[in-house]
Design a protein around this motif. Structure first.
Motif, short mmCIF file in Angstrom:
data_model
loop_
_atom_site.label_atom_id
_atom_site.label_comp_id
_atom_site.label_asym_id
_atom_site.label_seq_id
_atom_site.Cartn_x
_atom_site.Cartn_y
_atom_site.Cartn_z
N LEU A 175 0.85 -1.19 0.00
CA LEU A 175 0.00 0.00 0.00
C LEU A 175 0.88 1.23 0.00
O LEU A 175 1.86 1.29 0.75
CB LEU A 175 -0.90 0.00 1.25
N ASN A 176 0.53 2.21 -0.85
CA ASN A 176 1.35 3.41 -0.92
C ASN A 176 0.51 4.67 -0.93
O ASN A 176 -0.69 4.66 -1.20
CB ASN A 176 2.26 3.36 -2.17
N PHE A 177 1.19 5.78 -0.60
CA PHE A 177 0.59 7.10 -0.51
C PHE A 177 1.04 7.92 -1.72
O PHE A 177 2.23 7.96 -2.03
CB PHE A 177 1.02 7.76 0.79
N PHE A 178 0.08 8.53 -2.41
CA PHE A 178 0.36 9.30 -3.61
C PHE A 178 -0.22 10.71 -3.50
O PHE A 178 -1.23 10.92 -2.82
CB PHE A 178 -0.27 8.64 -4.84
N THR A 179 0.41 11.65 -4.20
CA THR A 179 -0.16 12.98 -4.40
C THR A 179 -0.54 13.11 -5.87
O THR A 179 0.30 12.90 -6.76
CB THR A 179 0.84 14.09 -4.04
N LEU A 180 -1.82 13.40 -6.11
CA LEU A 180 -2.29 13.67 -7.47
C LEU A 180 -2.30 15.18 -7.67
O LEU A 180 -2.88 15.91 -6.87
CB LEU A 180 -3.70 13.12 -7.67
N VAL A 181 -1.67 15.64 -8.72
CA VAL A 181 -1.64 17.07 -9.02
C VAL A 181 -2.54 17.32 -10.22
O VAL A 181 -2.27 16.84 -11.33
CB VAL A 181 -0.21 17.57 -9.30
N TYR A 182 -3.62 18.06 -9.99
CA TYR A 182 -4.58 18.38 -11.04
C TYR A 182 -4.46 19.85 -11.43
O TYR A 182 -4.09 20.70 -10.62
CB TYR A 182 -6.01 18.13 -10.56
N GLU A 183 -4.82 20.13 -12.68
CA GLU A 183 -5.06 21.50 -13.12
C GLU A 183 -6.58 21.63 -13.27
O GLU A 183 -7.20 20.89 -14.03
CB GLU A 183 -4.39 21.76 -14.47
N VAL A 184 -7.15 22.53 -12.49
CA VAL A 184 -8.61 22.68 -12.47
C VAL A 184 -8.98 24.02 -13.11
O VAL A 184 -8.44 25.06 -12.73
CB VAL A 184 -9.15 22.62 -11.02
N GLU A 185 -9.88 23.96 -14.08
CA GLU A 185 -10.32 25.17 -14.78
C GLU A 185 -11.79 25.43 -14.49
O GLU A 185 -12.64 24.55 -14.64
CB GLU A 185 -10.10 25.02 -16.28
N ASP A 186 -12.08 26.65 -14.03
CA ASP A 186 -13.46 27.08 -13.85
C ASP A 186 -13.57 28.54 -14.23
O ASP A 186 -12.70 29.07 -14.93
CB ASP A 186 -13.92 26.82 -12.41
N GLU A 187 -14.61 29.22 -13.77
CA GLU A 187 -14.81 30.61 -14.16
C GLU A 187 -13.70 31.54 -13.67
O GLU A 187 -13.55 32.66 -14.16
CB GLU A 187 -16.18 31.11 -13.66
N ARG A 188 -12.92 31.08 -12.70
CA ARG A 188 -11.81 31.89 -12.20
C ARG A 188 -10.50 31.60 -12.93
O ARG A 188 -9.47 32.16 -12.59
CB ARG A 188 -11.63 31.63 -10.70
N GLY A 189 -10.54 30.69 -13.89
CA GLY A 189 -9.34 30.37 -14.64
C GLY A 189 -8.78 29.01 -14.24
O GLY A 189 -9.48 28.18 -13.65
N LYS A 190 -7.50 28.80 -14.53
CA LYS A 190 -6.84 27.54 -14.23
C LYS A 190 -6.05 27.65 -12.93
O LYS A 190 -5.32 28.61 -12.73
CB LYS A 190 -5.90 27.14 -15.37
N ARG A 191 -6.23 26.64 -12.08
CA ARG A 191 -5.52 26.64 -10.80
C ARG A 191 -5.02 25.23 -10.50
O ARG A 191 -5.66 24.24 -10.87
CB ARG A 191 -6.46 27.08 -9.67
N PRO A 192 -3.89 25.10 -9.80
CA PRO A 192 -3.41 23.77 -9.41
C PRO A 192 -4.15 23.29 -8.16
O PRO A 192 -4.58 24.10 -7.33
CB PRO A 192 -1.93 24.00 -9.09
N TYR A 193 -4.31 21.97 -8.07
CA TYR A 193 -4.97 21.37 -6.91
C TYR A 193 -4.33 20.02 -6.64
O TYR A 193 -4.22 19.18 -7.54
CB TYR A 193 -6.47 21.20 -7.18
N SER A 194 -3.90 19.82 -5.40
CA SER A 194 -3.28 18.55 -5.01
C SER A 194 -4.25 17.72 -4.18
O SER A 194 -4.94 18.25 -3.30
CB SER A 194 -2.00 18.79 -4.21
N TYR A 195 -4.30 16.43 -4.48
CA TYR A 195 -5.18 15.51 -3.75
C TYR A 195 -4.36 14.30 -3.34
O TYR A 195 -3.43 13.89 -4.04
CB TYR A 195 -6.36 15.07 -4.61
N PHE A 196 -4.71 13.72 -2.20
CA PHE A 196 -3.89 12.65 -1.64
C PHE A 196 -4.70 11.36 -1.56
O PHE A 196 -5.88 11.38 -1.21
CB PHE A 196 -3.40 13.06 -0.25
N LEU A 197 -4.06 10.24 -1.89
CA LEU A 197 -4.77 8.98 -1.82
C LEU A 197 -3.82 7.84 -1.46
O LEU A 197 -2.61 7.93 -1.66
CB LEU A 197 -5.47 8.65 -3.14
N ALA A 198 -4.42 6.77 -0.95
CA ALA A 198 -3.71 5.52 -0.71
C ALA A 198 -4.15 4.53 -1.77
O ALA A 198 -5.32 4.50 -2.15
CB ALA A 198 -4.03 4.98 0.68
N SER A 199 -3.22 3.72 -2.26
CA SER A 199 -3.56 2.76 -3.30
C SER A 199 -2.68 1.52 -3.20
O SER A 199 -1.51 1.61 -2.78
CB SER A 199 -3.42 3.37 -4.69
#
Length: 203
Positions: free
Chosen positions: A17-41
């Motif tokens: 089992l390992n811990f990961f950081t997912l780095v997303y680029e999220v685009e909405d009405e405010r533009g593009k922003r980075p977002y990090s999410y954490f998960l175990a897999s």
């Protein structure tokens, strides 16, 4: 919102089992922003579902083992120590699907290993489905399995599991026991079994 996965960072390197950081680029009405999410897999970095979008092959199988005895449906429940909770949970026999095993092969193997049960008819009552999508990408199938015989269990080292059959008519009161730890998916499946077999169980 539009989500684009731009990077995956593996934070640990353990065998199961390992811990990961997912780095997303999220685009909405405010533009593009980075977002990090954490998960175990349990998966490798390249096999994470966030990358593959493969949702139909389960990682594990949960077994609703049942038999008919003296006109009553009985269901096999396990008591297993779960280190993450520091206590024993009331659950079903279950396990990971090994390699290229299909669900039926895994069901037969795990039934013998954890419950000492030989099974006949197997019905997949829930296909591969997320178990805790806020924490992990794990998916599990649920199988309804008729027990046709008994054999010896084959537990692994440090598996602290015992198995007992309960009349289905006793399940409502069991679920009300305040000190009993029953995972949510087990509770819901037991309620399904009560409804499914209501005409076969004693009142």
């Amino acid at each position: 919102m539009n989500w684009k996965l731009v990077d995956v960072i593996q934070e640990t390197n353990h065998p199961f089992l390992n811990f990961f950081t997912l780095v997303y680029e999220v685009e909405d009405e405010r533009g593009k922003r980075p977002y990090s999410y954490f998960l175990a897999s349990r998966k490798s970095k390249g096999e994470l579902r966030a990358k593959t979008h493969s949702y139909h092959k389960p990682d594990g199988i949960l077994l609703c083992l049942y038999r008919q005895k003296d006109g009553e449906i009985e269901v096999a429940l396990t008591s297993q120590f779960r280190p993450a909770l520091g206590g024993y949970t009331t659950s079903f026999a279950a396990g990971l699907i090994d390699g290229e095993e299909d669900e039926l092969e895994a069901a037969r193997r795990e039934a013998e290993e954890e419950a000492g049960a030989k099974i006949g008819k197997v019905e997949i009552i829930a296909p591969a489905s997320p178990t805790s999508s806020g924490l992990s990408d794990e998916e599990v199938s649920v199988a309804l399995c008729e027990v046709v015989g008994q054999t010896e269990t084959k537990l692994e080292d440090f598996e602290d599991i015992s198995c007992r059959y309960y009349p289905l008519s006793s399940i409502p009161s069991l679920l009300k026991e305040k000190d009993r730890i029953v995972p949510i998916n087990i509770r819901l499946t037991l309620l399904y079994l009560l409804e499914r077999f209501k005409n076969l169980s004693s009142k």
